[in-house]
Scaffold this motif. Structure first.
Motif, PDB file in Angstrom:
ATOM      1  N   PRO A  57      -0.987   2.860 -17.510  1.00 35.81           N
ATOM      2  CA  PRO A  57      -1.380   3.085 -16.110  1.00 35.81           C
ATOM      3  C   PRO A  57      -0.338   2.609 -15.090  1.00 35.81           C
ATOM      4  CG  PRO A  57      -3.259   2.335 -17.355  1.00 35.81           C
ATOM      5  CD  PRO A  57      -2.087   2.293 -18.299  1.00 35.81           C
ATOM      6  N   GLU A  58       0.306   1.469 -15.350  1.00 32.52           N
ATOM      7  CA  GLU A  58       1.322   0.969 -14.401  1.00 32.52           C
ATOM      8  C   GLU A  58       2.468   1.972 -14.277  1.00 32.52           C
ATOM      9  OE1 GLU A  58      -0.928  -2.637 -15.348  1.00 32.52           O
ATOM     10  OE2 GLU A  58      -0.202  -0.996 -16.560  1.00 32.52           O
ATOM     11  N   ASN A  59       2.842   2.579 -15.433  1.00 32.40           N
ATOM     12  CA  ASN A  59       3.949   3.551 -15.402  1.00 32.40           C
ATOM     13  C   ASN A  59       3.514   4.852 -14.721  1.00 32.40           C
ATOM     14  OD1 ASN A  59       5.347   1.616 -16.743  1.00 32.40           O
ATOM     15  ND2 ASN A  59       5.147   2.556 -18.762  1.00 32.40           N
ATOM     16  N   ILE A  60       2.227   5.212 -14.919  1.00 28.03           N
ATOM     17  CA  ILE A  60       1.720   6.415 -14.233  1.00 28.03           C
ATOM     18  C   ILE A  60       1.761   6.170 -12.726  1.00 28.03           C
ATOM     19  CG2 ILE A  60      -0.291   7.904 -13.845  1.00 28.03           C
ATOM     20  CD1 ILE A  60      -1.076   7.500 -16.756  1.00 28.03           C
ATOM     21  N   LEU A  61       1.325   4.969 -12.326  1.00 33.01           N
ATOM     22  CA  LEU A  61       1.332   4.627 -10.893  1.00 33.01           C
ATOM     23  C   LEU A  61       2.747   4.781 -10.325  1.00 33.01           C
ATOM     24  CD1 LEU A  61      -0.176   3.342  -8.394  1.00 33.01           C
ATOM     25  CD2 LEU A  61       0.751   1.175  -9.186  1.00 33.01           C
ATOM     26  N   GLU A  62       3.714   4.255 -11.099  1.00 31.74           N
ATOM     27  CA  GLU A  62       5.108   4.324 -10.648  1.00 31.74           C
ATOM     28  C   GLU A  62       5.538   5.785 -10.437  1.00 31.74           C
ATOM     29  OE1 GLU A  62       7.574   1.673 -13.012  1.00 31.74           O
ATOM     30  OE2 GLU A  62       9.237   3.033 -12.596  1.00 31.74           O
TER      31      GLU A  62
ATOM     32  N   ALA B 228      -9.914   3.834 -16.007  1.00 32.28           N
ATOM     33  CA  ALA B 228     -10.565   2.863 -15.115  1.00 32.28           C
ATOM     34  C   ALA B 228      -9.493   1.982 -14.473  1.00 32.28           C
ATOM     35  CB  ALA B 228     -11.558   2.016 -15.908  1.00 32.28           C
ATOM     36  N   HIS B 229      -8.570   1.512 -15.293  1.00 31.59           N
ATOM     37  CA  HIS B 229      -7.485   0.661 -14.785  1.00 31.59           C
ATOM     38  C   HIS B 229      -6.596   1.463 -13.832  1.00 31.59           C
ATOM     39  CE1 HIS B 229      -4.657  -2.496 -14.480  1.00 31.59           C
ATOM     40  NE2 HIS B 229      -3.764  -2.021 -15.314  1.00 31.59           N
ATOM     41  N   LEU B 230      -6.313   2.696 -14.224  1.00 35.22           N
ATOM     42  CA  LEU B 230      -5.484   3.569 -13.380  1.00 35.22           C
ATOM     43  C   LEU B 230      -6.149   3.769 -12.011  1.00 35.22           C
ATOM     44  CD1 LEU B 230      -3.089   5.495 -12.978  1.00 35.22           C
ATOM     45  CD2 LEU B 230      -4.402   7.276 -14.131  1.00 35.22           C
ATOM     46  N   THR B 231      -7.455   3.989 -12.022  1.00 34.06           N
ATOM     47  CA  THR B 231      -8.187   4.176 -10.759  1.00 34.06           C
ATOM     48  C   THR B 231      -8.005   2.949  -9.870  1.00 34.06           C
ATOM     49  OG1 THR B 231      -9.812   5.496 -11.930  1.00 34.06           O
ATOM     50  CG2 THR B 231     -10.466   4.694  -9.761  1.00 34.06           C
ATOM     51  N   ARG B 232      -8.164   1.778 -10.471  1.00 34.08           N
ATOM     52  CA  ARG B 232      -8.015   0.524  -9.704  1.00 34.08           C
ATOM     53  C   ARG B 232      -6.628   0.435  -9.066  1.00 34.08           C
ATOM     54  NH1 ARG B 232      -8.449  -5.058 -11.529  1.00 34.08           N
ATOM     55  NH2 ARG B 232      -8.481  -5.391  -9.298  1.00 34.08           N
ATOM     56  N   LEU B 233      -5.608   0.750  -9.882  1.00 34.41           N
ATOM     57  CA  LEU B 233      -4.225   0.646  -9.376  1.00 34.41           C
ATOM     58  C   LEU B 233      -4.000   1.615  -8.213  1.00 34.41           C
ATOM     59  CD1 LEU B 233      -2.197   0.468 -12.733  1.00 34.41           C
ATOM     60  CD2 LEU B 233      -2.709  -1.403 -11.176  1.00 34.41           C
TER      61      LEU B 233
ATOM     62  N   LYS C 157      -5.894   0.369  -5.176  1.00 31.05           N
ATOM     63  CA  LYS C 157      -5.224  -0.826  -4.638  1.00 31.05           C
ATOM     64  C   LYS C 157      -4.018  -0.454  -3.778  1.00 31.05           C
ATOM     65  CE  LYS C 157      -3.678  -5.094  -6.499  1.00 31.05           C
ATOM     66  NZ  LYS C 157      -3.066  -5.630  -7.689  1.00 31.05           N
ATOM     67  N   GLU C 158      -3.361   0.632  -4.126  1.00 32.81           N
ATOM     68  CA  GLU C 158      -2.198   1.066  -3.333  1.00 32.81           C
ATOM     69  C   GLU C 158      -2.601   1.922  -2.146  1.00 32.81           C
ATOM     70  OE1 GLU C 158       0.720  -1.081  -5.226  1.00 32.81           O
ATOM     71  OE2 GLU C 158       0.664  -0.080  -3.296  1.00 32.81           O
TER      72      GLU C 158
ATOM     73  N   MET D 117       0.856  -1.210   0.000  1.00 32.97           N
ATOM     74  CA  MET D 117       0.000   0.000   0.000  1.00 32.97           C
ATOM     75  C   MET D 117       0.886   1.254   0.000  1.00 32.97           C
ATOM     76  SD  MET D 117      -3.331  -0.947   0.425  1.00 32.97           S
ATOM     77  CE  MET D 117      -4.394  -0.414   1.752  1.00 32.97           C
ATOM     78  N   LEU D 118       1.455   1.527  -1.153  1.00 34.29           N
ATOM     79  CA  LEU D 118       2.438   2.610  -1.213  1.00 34.29           C
ATOM     80  C   LEU D 118       1.812   4.002  -1.180  1.00 34.29           C
ATOM     81  CD1 LEU D 118       4.689   0.974  -3.942  1.00 34.29           C
ATOM     82  CD2 LEU D 118       5.187   1.196  -1.512  1.00 34.29           C
ATOM     83  N   LEU D 119       0.487   4.064  -1.387  1.00 31.37           N
ATOM     84  CA  LEU D 119      -0.164   5.385  -1.410  1.00 31.37           C
ATOM     85  C   LEU D 119      -1.180   5.531  -0.294  1.00 31.37           C
ATOM     86  CD1 LEU D 119      -0.703   5.625  -5.288  1.00 31.37           C
ATOM     87  CD2 LEU D 119       1.034   6.774  -3.932  1.00 31.37           C
ATOM     88  N   LYS D 120      -0.997   4.728   0.740  1.00 29.23           N
ATOM     89  CA  LYS D 120      -1.975   4.745   1.846  1.00 29.23           C
ATOM     90  C   LYS D 120      -2.137   6.166   2.405  1.00 29.23           C
ATOM     91  CE  LYS D 120      -3.005   1.829   5.836  1.00 29.23           C
ATOM     92  NZ  LYS D 120      -4.312   2.161   5.960  1.00 29.23           N
ATOM     93  N   GLY D 121      -3.403   6.598   2.455  1.00 29.72           N
ATOM     94  CA  GLY D 121      -3.696   7.912   3.039  1.00 29.72           C
ATOM     95  C   GLY D 121      -3.511   9.082   2.089  1.00 29.72           C
ATOM     96  N   LYS D 122      -3.008   8.810   0.884  1.00 25.46           N
ATOM     97  CA  LYS D 122      -2.809   9.920  -0.060  1.00 25.46           C
ATOM     98  C   LYS D 122      -4.135  10.244  -0.755  1.00 25.46           C
ATOM     99  CE  LYS D 122       1.668  10.098   0.520  1.00 25.46           C
ATOM    100  NZ  LYS D 122       1.866  10.484   1.906  1.00 25.46           N
ATOM    101  N   LYS D 123      -4.396  11.544  -0.896  1.00 27.60           N
ATOM    102  CA  LYS D 123      -5.644  11.982  -1.537  1.00 27.60           C
ATOM    103  C   LYS D 123      -5.320  12.417  -2.959  1.00 27.60           C
ATOM    104  CE  LYS D 123      -7.728  13.611   2.734  1.00 27.60           C
ATOM    105  NZ  LYS D 123      -6.639  14.016   3.632  1.00 27.60           N
ATOM    106  N   ILE D 124      -5.869  11.690  -3.906  1.00 25.48           N
ATOM    107  CA  ILE D 124      -5.563  11.981  -5.307  1.00 25.48           C
ATOM    108  C   ILE D 124      -6.830  12.389  -6.035  1.00 25.48           C
ATOM    109  CG2 ILE D 124      -4.656  11.069  -7.480  1.00 25.48           C
ATOM    110  CD1 ILE D 124      -2.829   9.278  -5.801  1.00 25.48           C
ATOM    111  N   LEU D 125      -6.759  13.562  -6.632  1.00 28.13           N
ATOM    112  CA  LEU D 125      -7.843  14.042  -7.475  1.00 28.13           C
ATOM    113  C   LEU D 125      -7.486  13.593  -8.881  1.00 28.13           C
ATOM    114  CD1 LEU D 125     -10.286  15.881  -6.973  1.00 28.13           C
ATOM    115  CD2 LEU D 125      -8.796  17.846  -7.396  1.00 28.13           C
TER     116      LEU D 125
END
Ligand code: CTP
Length: 402
Positions: free
Chosen positions: A169-174, A22-27, A30-31, A1-9
């Motif tokens: 999306p995976e690269n955006i998440l990174e 949609a996939h990006l939202t899931r990723l 999930k984090e 959970m690398l983004l726990k507690g982060k608020k992303i608009l």
């Protein structure tokens, strides 16, 4: 959970790549991120708010005033709420609005109100992407301090091929994770990691090994790579591979092979993490043919394997940092500190076998960190990714001796 507690608009605009949101939202969810979605009006033609509301577990906003509920969506509140405003995909049209201060929909109004960092991921056709007006607008928003996630190259919806695809999306998440994890603070560092179990052959079909999954090593490798390091991973057979494609992997089987690969690159490294579960002993003689079943019992002569961490520890140069692991079942701290000294480590990470939620094959772990200067740190039971981040933070505290 690398983004726990982060608020992303998450802003979504009218582009065929909107479906990838949609996939990006899931990723992101999930984090552990809290994701609030705002769509531009034209994004509604490409993906439904229902899909996105389901995935983000929050109602999706796309207009100032909702006639159904009679409520007003406050763009100022949204802008203040977020830790990060990520617009993916951003169309040429919305980009132009951001560059010029237009404010004709909820998304562009929120952009003007937002105090948090803004990341944009453009998606458009290749000629549009290279058009001087788009280049100028990208330059303008970059000059505002916005972070641009450059479009990727490949097949485009138009049938043409070139640069303009939304970053995967995976690269955006990174990028989002790297943004929160003090960015690329290991940039230029060379890191060797040993990971996974070794296999010591008995005959052509059998071997001695252990339960190590390599999950911890893979998580450490990914953390280093995400934070800019050049990672060399010497990986035992059957171990989990890291996700980052930039990591150089050297597959090995036996402890001897693991030693040879590690020794080959060791001199050039800045940091070495010995996370592998190396078999301490190997069969003295490896049968060339499959051993047949004979008699009621059998004995295999074992000989001591090379200790990789110990041997390379003796060759450690002043600027190098060595990190080891210890897995103990009794007198844990005592044995860990002994290994720290004996193997010339700067930091040793003790895995406790007694702790529920820690150990082989699991996704979580609980560790204690013993530093060469005598101080210690302890973790909670955490996902191995978060343990990896804690280890990297620990490594940053080690003073380099030159
Ligand atoms: N290690 C290594 N090569 C070996 C054995 C261990 O590089 N042949 C490394 C491990 O990767 C780990 C550290 O040394 O970072 C300690 O490993 P561990 O197995 O706990 O220690 P041993 O020295 O093998 O001691 P023992 O098995 O007696 O507890």
């Amino acid at each position: 959970m690398l983004l726990k507690g982060k608020k992303i608009l998450l802003g979504i605009t009218g582009s065929i790549a909107a479906y990838k949101a949609a996939h990006l939202t899931r990723l992101l969810v999930k984090e552990g991120a809290e994701v609030q979605i705002i769509m531009s009006t034209s994004a509604l033609d490409f993906i439904t708010p229902l899909t996105l509301a389901t995935l983000s577990k929050k109602p999706v906003f796309h207009e100032f005033f909702d006639p159904k509920t009679g409520s007003w969506t406050n763009h100022v509140d949204l802008g203040l709420w977020a830790d990060l405003f990520l617009i993916a995909p951003i169309s040429a049209n919305t980009l132009s609005k951001l560059a010029n201060g237009s404010c004709d929909n909820l998304l562009s109004a929120t952009y003007l109100s937002a105090r948090c960092p803004v990341m944009i991921a453009p998606a458009m056709d290749l000629d549009m992407y290279q058009h001087p007006s788009v280049r100028k607008n990208l330059g303008t928003v970059a000059s505002f301090g916005n972070i641009i996630l450059d479009a990727e190259s490949g097949e485009l919806a138009s049938g043409l091929s070139g640069q303009g695809r939304l970053m995967e999306p995976e690269n955006i998440l990174e990028k989002v994770v790297a943004h929160f994890v003090s960015a690329e603070d290991f940039l230029g560092k060379k890191v060797l990691i040993t990971s996974g179990p070794t296999q010591e052959a008995i005959d052509p079909v059998r071997f001695i090994s252990n339960h190590s999954s390599g999950k911890m090593g893979a998580a450490i490798a990914d953390s280093f790579a995400r934070r800019g390091a050049e990672v060399h991973l010497v990986l035992g057979s059957g171990a989990i591979k890291p996700e980052n494609k930039k990591i150089k992997i050297y597959p090995v089987k036996s402890a001897q092979e693991m030693y040879q690969e590690s020794a080959r690159v060791h001199r050039a490294m800045d940091i070495c993490v010995f996370a592998a579960a190396v078999a301490d002993y190997a069969p003295k003689n490896v049968a060339t043919e499959k051993i047949k079943k004979e008699g009621e019992g059998m004995a295999i002569d074992l000989v001591k394997n090379v200790d990789i961490a110990l041997t390379l520890g003796k060759a450690k140069m002043p600027h190098q940092i060595h990190v080891g692991f210890a897995l103990e079942t009794e007198n844990e701290a005592f044995h860990a500190k002994n290994k720290l000294e004996k193997k010339n480590f700067d930091l040793i990470i003790l895995n406790s076998m007694r702790q529920k939620g820690a150990g082989f094959q699991l996704d979580t772990n609980k560790v204690s960190l013993f530093f060469e200067d005598g101080h210690t740190e302890e973790s909670e039971i955490l996902p191995k990714q978060q343990i990896a981040e804690m280890i990297l933070q620990g490594i940053k505290k080690i003073p380099v001796k030159i």
